[in-house]
Design an enzyme around this catalytic site. Sequence first.
Site, short mmCIF file in Angstrom:
data_model
loop_
_atom_site.label_atom_id
_atom_site.label_comp_id
_atom_site.label_asym_id
_atom_site.label_seq_id
_atom_site.Cartn_x
_atom_site.Cartn_y
_atom_site.Cartn_z
N ARG A 91 4.32 -5.26 12.44
CA ARG A 91 3.01 -4.69 12.79
C ARG A 91 2.08 -5.73 13.40
NH1 ARG A 91 2.28 -2.64 8.16
NH2 ARG A 91 2.88 -0.50 8.60
N TYR A 92 2.24 -6.99 13.00
CA TYR A 92 1.37 -8.08 13.47
C TYR A 92 2.21 -9.11 14.21
CZ TYR A 92 -1.60 -6.03 9.86
OH TYR A 92 -2.33 -5.16 9.09
N ARG A 95 4.12 -12.16 12.00
CA ARG A 95 4.77 -11.93 10.72
C ARG A 95 5.45 -10.57 10.69
NH1 ARG A 95 -0.55 -11.69 10.90
NH2 ARG A 95 -1.79 -10.13 9.78
N CYS A 104 12.78 -0.89 -7.63
CA CYS A 104 11.76 -1.63 -8.37
C CYS A 104 12.12 -1.65 -9.85
CB CYS A 104 10.39 -0.98 -8.22
SG CYS A 104 9.73 -0.97 -6.53
N CYS A 108 5.32 2.65 -9.91
CA CYS A 108 3.90 2.91 -10.08
C CYS A 108 3.57 4.32 -9.59
CB CYS A 108 3.08 1.89 -9.30
SG CYS A 108 3.47 0.17 -9.74
N CYS A 111 2.19 4.39 -5.84
CA CYS A 111 2.90 3.61 -4.84
C CYS A 111 2.77 4.24 -3.45
CB CYS A 111 4.37 3.52 -5.23
SG CYS A 111 5.38 2.60 -4.02
N ARG A 113 4.71 3.61 -1.03
CA ARG A 113 6.06 3.86 -0.52
C ARG A 113 6.84 4.76 -1.48
NH1 ARG A 113 6.26 -2.08 1.10
NH2 ARG A 113 5.62 -2.07 3.29
N ASP A 274 -4.10 3.47 -0.81
CA ASP A 274 -3.57 4.16 0.37
C ASP A 274 -3.43 5.65 0.11
OD1 ASP A 274 -3.18 1.81 2.02
OD2 ASP A 274 -1.56 1.26 0.65
N ASP A 311 -6.02 -0.67 4.47
CA ASP A 311 -4.91 -0.54 5.42
C ASP A 311 -5.12 0.77 6.15
OD1 ASP A 311 -2.53 -1.12 6.70
OD2 ASP A 311 -1.56 -1.79 4.86
N LYS A 318 -4.73 -3.82 8.70
CA LYS A 318 -5.66 -4.06 7.60
C LYS A 318 -6.99 -4.61 8.13
CE LYS A 318 -2.22 -5.22 4.03
NZ LYS A 318 -0.99 -5.21 4.85
#
Length: 345
Positions: A91-92, A95, A104, A108, A111, A113, A274, A311, A318
């Site tokens: 995206r950037y 990085r 995981c 959570c 989450c 995702r 999000d 985000d 972000k």
Amino acid sequence: MSADRTLSSLADLAEAGLVSPDRRPALEAVAARYAVAITPGMAELIDADDPADPIAAQFLPQAAELTTTPIERADPIGDGAHSPVAGVVHRYPDRVLLKLTHTCAVYCRFCFRREMVGPEGHGNLDAGQLDAAMAYIAGRPDIWEVILTGGDPLVLSPRRLRAVMDRLAAIEHVKIVRFHTRIPVVTPEAVTKELVAALRAPNLTTWVALHANHPRELTAAARAACARLVDGGVAMVSQTVLMKGINDDPETLGALMRAFVETRIKPYYLHQMDLAPGTGHLRTSVEDGQAIMRALRGAVSGLCQPTYILDIPDGHGKVPIGPGYLAEGVVEDPSGRVRVYPPKP
């Protein structure tokens, strides 16, 4: 409430006394749609007698998760739109994300995702996909940092992580590797000398971004796990999600940020939640978040100040959304009083 193994089903949660029998039928559809897992360490922290327990709110399924609002989306930050090859999000310019796994240690309830992770999620990269991801990174000299996320990359074995680090170390333009993880908090015993050594490689600087949302998560065992990382040469920053009823007050958030700093972790990001499906019951308003950040300014050390971040949905990046203090000719001090700036001669 103690457990001797990870609780990964409603039956497990009921047996541990974390879900009452009368609630179980209403939660079957939630558990069928979104993965469930709570490690023994996190289960131990839950006060089953407190309906507002902030640890339970992060990990125990809630019927409200089946309510999706029109603004929520399956891929809220647009990973898919920026994924040139499997496992890579670019995206950037300098990085990339490298998603080795979508597994995981805990799942959570907020989450972003959540449609991708878990036993029914996107799984791990296979050998061919990892080769393609490495070739993509190697072929783009502008990539300075690789961020291993997922899923939680630290669920993988030290052997697997060491192999990935060795491959990244062989790419001359990659200088920084960052791991996004909850492992030091939710499974601190997994942070062994072997794991810490696996995260280091010649010519690379390693950072670990620890995700924690409430000061109770920074137990003595968690702090010891973080000490093993820092003492082993791994720099650490924090990530926290602002959530209703969990940390949306200055006292709780300030205590969390102080706990990070005491553990040699620099507070980094405080995320506006999000727009993942079924998370509206935990989402605060931006205005409430800005008010909390304003209350922290001046009240706690500058070391304890995270950047309040949004985000932008659908992959637009972000941006900081903290409160502003400066307007034309005036500035607001930490106590809320307006001062002239520049001052008069």
